[in-house]
Design a protein around this motif. Structure first.
Motif, PDB file in Angstrom:
ATOM      1  N   ARG A  23       0.827  -1.206   0.000  1.00 51.22           N
ATOM      2  CA  ARG A  23       0.000   0.000   0.000  1.00 51.22           C
ATOM      3  C   ARG A  23       0.869   1.268   0.000  1.00 51.22           C
ATOM      4  O   ARG A  23       2.089   1.194   0.179  1.00 51.22           O
ATOM      5  N   VAL A  24       0.214   2.400  -0.212  1.00 54.51           N
ATOM      6  CA  VAL A  24       0.924   3.678  -0.125  1.00 54.51           C
ATOM      7  C   VAL A  24       1.225   3.951   1.340  1.00 54.51           C
ATOM      8  O   VAL A  24       0.322   3.946   2.191  1.00 54.51           O
ATOM      9  N   LEU A  25       2.488   4.165   1.641  1.00 58.18           N
ATOM     10  CA  LEU A  25       2.939   4.406   3.009  1.00 58.18           C
ATOM     11  C   LEU A  25       3.310   5.869   3.179  1.00 58.18           C
ATOM     12  O   LEU A  25       3.698   6.540   2.224  1.00 58.18           O
ATOM     13  N   ILE A  26       3.218   6.336   4.412  1.00 62.21           N
ATOM     14  CA  ILE A  26       3.544   7.737   4.714  1.00 62.21           C
ATOM     15  C   ILE A  26       4.703   7.780   5.695  1.00 62.21           C
ATOM     16  O   ILE A  26       4.666   7.126   6.751  1.00 62.21           O
ATOM     17  N   LEU A  27       5.715   8.524   5.321  1.00 65.36           N
ATOM     18  CA  LEU A  27       6.875   8.726   6.185  1.00 65.36           C
ATOM     19  C   LEU A  27       6.842  10.151   6.715  1.00 65.36           C
ATOM     20  O   LEU A  27       6.981  11.102   5.949  1.00 65.36           O
ATOM     21  N   ASN A  28       6.637  10.294   8.002  1.00 61.92           N
ATOM     22  CA  ASN A  28       6.663  11.612   8.650  1.00 61.92           C
ATOM     23  C   ASN A  28       8.060  11.883   9.189  1.00 61.92           C
ATOM     24  O   ASN A  28       8.570  11.118  10.015  1.00 61.92           O
ATOM     25  N   SER A  29       8.646  12.971   8.712  1.00 62.66           N
ATOM     26  CA  SER A  29       9.993  13.333   9.169  1.00 62.66           C
ATOM     27  C   SER A  29       9.918  14.314  10.324  1.00 62.66           C
ATOM     28  O   SER A  29       8.957  15.071  10.465  1.00 62.66           O
ATOM     29  N   ASP A  30      10.931  14.286  11.165  1.00 59.12           N
ATOM     30  CA  ASP A  30      11.028  15.282  12.229  1.00 59.12           C
ATOM     31  C   ASP A  30      11.391  16.637  11.622  1.00 59.12           C
ATOM     32  O   ASP A  30      12.085  16.701  10.599  1.00 59.12           O
ATOM     33  N   PRO A  31      10.912  17.735  12.220  1.00 65.31           N
ATOM     34  CA  PRO A  31      11.280  19.061  11.707  1.00 65.31           C
ATOM     35  C   PRO A  31      12.792  19.243  11.661  1.00 65.31           C
ATOM     36  O   PRO A  31      13.499  18.891  12.605  1.00 65.31           O
ATOM     37  N   GLU A  32      13.277  19.772  10.551  1.00 65.48           N
ATOM     38  CA  GLU A  32      14.711  20.011  10.356  1.00 65.48           C
ATOM     39  C   GLU A  32      14.944  21.466  10.007  1.00 65.48           C
ATOM     40  O   GLU A  32      14.065  22.134   9.463  1.00 65.48           O
ATOM     41  N   LEU A  51      15.389  28.145   8.310  1.00 66.76           N
ATOM     42  CA  LEU A  51      13.968  27.805   8.318  1.00 66.76           C
ATOM     43  C   LEU A  51      13.805  26.417   8.932  1.00 66.76           C
ATOM     44  O   LEU A  51      14.605  25.516   8.659  1.00 66.76           O
ATOM     45  N   GLU A  52      12.776  26.249   9.740  1.00 65.09           N
ATOM     46  CA  GLU A  52      12.459  24.942  10.297  1.00 65.09           C
ATOM     47  C   GLU A  52      11.315  24.339   9.483  1.00 65.09           C
ATOM     48  O   GLU A  52      10.207  24.876   9.461  1.00 65.09           O
ATOM     49  N   VAL A  53      11.601  23.224   8.808  1.00 66.73           N
ATOM     50  CA  VAL A  53      10.668  22.628   7.865  1.00 66.73           C
ATOM     51  C   VAL A  53      10.197  21.279   8.383  1.00 66.73           C
ATOM     52  O   VAL A  53      11.013  20.421   8.738  1.00 66.73           O
ATOM     53  N   ASP A  54       8.877  21.100   8.417  1.00 63.63           N
ATOM     54  CA  ASP A  54       8.263  19.836   8.823  1.00 63.63           C
ATOM     55  C   ASP A  54       7.580  19.251   7.590  1.00 63.63           C
ATOM     56  O   ASP A  54       6.686  19.874   7.018  1.00 63.63           O
ATOM     57  N   SER A  55       8.009  18.043   7.162  1.00 62.25           N
ATOM     58  CA  SER A  55       7.523  17.482   5.905  1.00 62.25           C
ATOM     59  C   SER A  55       7.110  16.017   6.066  1.00 62.25           C
ATOM     60  O   SER A  55       7.392  15.387   7.085  1.00 62.25           O
ATOM     61  N   PHE A  56       6.455  15.481   5.038  1.00 58.42           N
ATOM     62  CA  PHE A  56       6.128  14.057   4.991  1.00 58.42           C
ATOM     63  C   PHE A  56       6.205  13.584   3.545  1.00 58.42           C
ATOM     64  O   PHE A  56       6.125  14.377   2.600  1.00 58.42           O
ATOM     65  N   VAL A  57       6.363  12.242   3.389  1.00 65.36           N
ATOM     66  CA  VAL A  57       6.532  11.640   2.067  1.00 65.36           C
ATOM     67  C   VAL A  57       5.541  10.491   1.906  1.00 65.36           C
ATOM     68  O   VAL A  57       5.356   9.687   2.828  1.00 65.36           O
ATOM     69  N   LYS A  58       4.921  10.410   0.724  1.00 63.92           N
ATOM     70  CA  LYS A  58       4.096   9.265   0.367  1.00 63.92           C
ATOM     71  C   LYS A  58       4.910   8.379  -0.583  1.00 63.92           C
ATOM     72  O   LYS A  58       5.425   8.868  -1.592  1.00 63.92           O
ATOM     73  N   VAL A 101       5.178  19.703   2.403  1.00 62.83           N
ATOM     74  CA  VAL A 101       5.618  20.427   3.590  1.00 62.83           C
ATOM     75  C   VAL A 101       4.392  20.698   4.453  1.00 62.83           C
ATOM     76  O   VAL A 101       3.434  21.332   4.008  1.00 62.83           O
ATOM     77  N   LYS A 102       4.406  20.206   5.682  1.00 63.77           N
ATOM     78  CA  LYS A 102       3.296  20.460   6.600  1.00 63.77           C
ATOM     79  C   LYS A 102       3.383  21.853   7.197  1.00 63.77           C
ATOM     80  O   LYS A 102       2.363  22.520   7.393  1.00 63.77           O
ATOM     81  N   LYS A 103       4.593  22.294   7.476  1.00 66.90           N
ATOM     82  CA  LYS A 103       4.743  23.583   8.153  1.00 66.90           C
ATOM     83  C   LYS A 103       6.154  24.105   7.960  1.00 66.90           C
ATOM     84  O   LYS A 103       7.113  23.337   7.950  1.00 66.90           O
ATOM     85  N   ILE A 104       6.254  25.418   7.778  1.00 72.19           N
ATOM     86  CA  ILE A 104       7.552  26.099   7.728  1.00 72.19           C
ATOM     87  C   ILE A 104       7.530  27.204   8.776  1.00 72.19           C
ATOM     88  O   ILE A 104       6.665  28.076   8.746  1.00 72.19           O
ATOM     89  N   ASP A 105       8.468  27.132   9.696  1.00 73.41           N
ATOM     90  CA  ASP A 105       8.552  28.127  10.764  1.00 73.41           C
ATOM     91  C   ASP A 105       9.896  28.825  10.730  1.00 73.41           C
ATOM     92  O   ASP A 105      10.908  28.252  10.304  1.00 73.41           O
ATOM     93  N   LEU A 106       9.881  30.066  11.189  1.00 70.14           N
ATOM     94  CA  LEU A 106      11.138  30.785  11.409  1.00 70.14           C
ATOM     95  C   LEU A 106      11.630  30.488  12.813  1.00 70.14           C
ATOM     96  O   LEU A 106      10.842  30.460  13.759  1.00 70.14           O
ATOM     97  N   PRO A 107      12.915  30.236  12.978  1.00 68.81           N
ATOM     98  CA  PRO A 107      13.440  30.076  14.333  1.00 68.81           C
ATOM     99  C   PRO A 107      13.144  31.307  15.178  1.00 68.81           C
ATOM    100  O   PRO A 107      13.107  32.429  14.668  1.00 68.81           O
ATOM    101  N   ARG A 108      12.903  31.082  16.436  1.00 68.86           N
ATOM    102  CA  ARG A 108      12.482  32.178  17.307  1.00 68.86           C
ATOM    103  C   ARG A 108      13.485  33.322  17.322  1.00 68.86           C
ATOM    104  O   ARG A 108      13.112  34.487  17.398  1.00 68.86           O
ATOM    105  N   GLU A 109      14.767  32.983  17.202  1.00 65.29           N
ATOM    106  CA  GLU A 109      15.778  34.040  17.326  1.00 65.29           C
ATOM    107  C   GLU A 109      15.819  34.974  16.126  1.00 65.29           C
ATOM    108  O   GLU A 109      16.366  36.069  16.203  1.00 65.29           O
ATOM    109  N   VAL A 110      15.253  34.539  15.001  1.00 67.58           N
ATOM    110  CA  VAL A 110      15.276  35.413  13.819  1.00 67.58           C
ATOM    111  C   VAL A 110      13.879  35.861  13.405  1.00 67.58           C
ATOM    112  O   VAL A 110      13.745  36.693  12.507  1.00 67.58           O
ATOM    113  N   ALA A 111      12.844  35.295  14.011  1.00 68.88           N
ATOM    114  CA  ALA A 111      11.482  35.624  13.598  1.00 68.88           C
ATOM    115  C   ALA A 111      11.193  37.110  13.740  1.00 68.88           C
ATOM    116  O   ALA A 111      10.663  37.743  12.826  1.00 68.88           O
TER     117      ALA A 111
END
Length: 291
Positions: free
Chosen positions: A66-75, A85-92, A169-179
């Motif tokens: 079946r189609v599987l989903i790989l959730n990666s930790d934010p990098e 940039l802090e990027v949270d993504s997933f792969v099918k 990409v589920k979410k893209i955040d700026l690090p707090r120190e540069v936001a």
């Protein structure tokens, strides 16, 4: 029970065991390979439904198809201008070539996920590193994901027998120190843009106002010219009428003008004139007194 009966029962049991071990079923949601002495014998063939194998010699390995989903930790990744940039993504993903998948990962899903996660991390790092922050956040995100998906799909098919269906990409955040710094800069840029629009508006207003003033002067000058012309024509017509009237009855015309002069001068009762009583101005007063 005699020996013959026992032998028949044992043979029947063995035949039943052989029959059970000779067939296997692969569900539509599964992928499978057949190994013989540790070597894959079903090359480039997807097994599905009821299949035959050599009992006790062939072994069947089944995997999730079946189609599987790989959730990666934010990098954290750096953009072209070195903004983090802090990027949270997933792969099918799913198995594309079962034999190749088994040989590359030993058929262990965790091994496949680990290799895929490293390739996704490397691809995101390369893609984000060639773009500005604003492009990654909004402008070129779809293009970035499509390009990364196509590139990684070709690589994973060739090396691991894995099909990469989609990367998101589920979410893209700026690090707090540069936001705060980034938001302040964006605010400053918007203020500059707003001031530019206001300056253009003021310039347009001056252009419109100048044109309106020019048109006003032109209209007033034209109207004044036409008014002077009309007044001149009126004065000329009035003079002509007066001349005609004077020519018809000179005595009456002089009397009429004198009466108008008396009304204009003595009408309010506050005028004072010092004149010789014999002056022509009092000619009709004398005539009225009977002198």
């Amino acid at each position: 029970m005699n020996v013959k009966t026992i032998v028949i029962v044992v043979v029947a049991i063995l035949l039943g065991i052989l029959a059970l071990d000779s067939f296997f079923i692969v569900d539509a949601r599964e992928r499978a390979i057949v190994k013989r002495f540790g070597e894959v014998v079903e090359h480039e063939k997807e097994l599905e439904g009821l299949n035959f194998k050599i009992p006790f010699v062939d072994q069947v390995e089944k995997f999730d198809g079946r189609v599987l989903i790989l959730n990666s930790d934010p990098e954290r990744y750096l953009t072209r201008e070195q903004k983090p940039l802090e990027v949270d993504s997933f792969v099918k993903w799913r198995i594309f070539n079962t034999t190749q998948y088994y040989e590359a990962t030993q058929g262990i899903e965790a091994n496949a996920s680990s290799r895929l996660a490293r390739r996704v991390d490397e691809g995101l790092r390369n893609q984000i590193g060639t773009r500005d922050m604003i492009d990654v956040i909004s402008g070129e995100r779809e293009e970035l994901m499509a390009e990364l998906t196509n590139t990684l799909d070709r690589t994973m098919k060739a090396e691991f027998g894995i099909e990469v269906i989609d990367i998101r990409v589920k979410k893209i955040d700026l690090p707090r120190e540069v936001a705060t710094q980034v938001y302040d800069r964006m605010k400053s840029e918007r203020n500059i843009e707003a001031e530019t629009f206001r300056a253009e508006g003021r310039r347009e207003r001056l252009v419109v106002q100048s044109d309106a003033d020019k048109q006003k002067v032109t209209i007033l000058a034209t109207a004044e010219k036409e008014a002077e012309q009309i007044r001149g024509e009126g004065d000329g017509e009035s003079t002509r009428i007066y001349a005609e009237a004077y020519g018809q009855d000179t005595e009456f015309y002089e009397f009429y003008r004198s009466i108008n002069a008396y009304v204009n001068i003595f009408g309010d009762g506050s005028s004072l004139l010092v004149l010789d009583p014999s002056s022509e101005f009092f000619k009709y007063f004398k005539a009225g007194s009977g002198d």
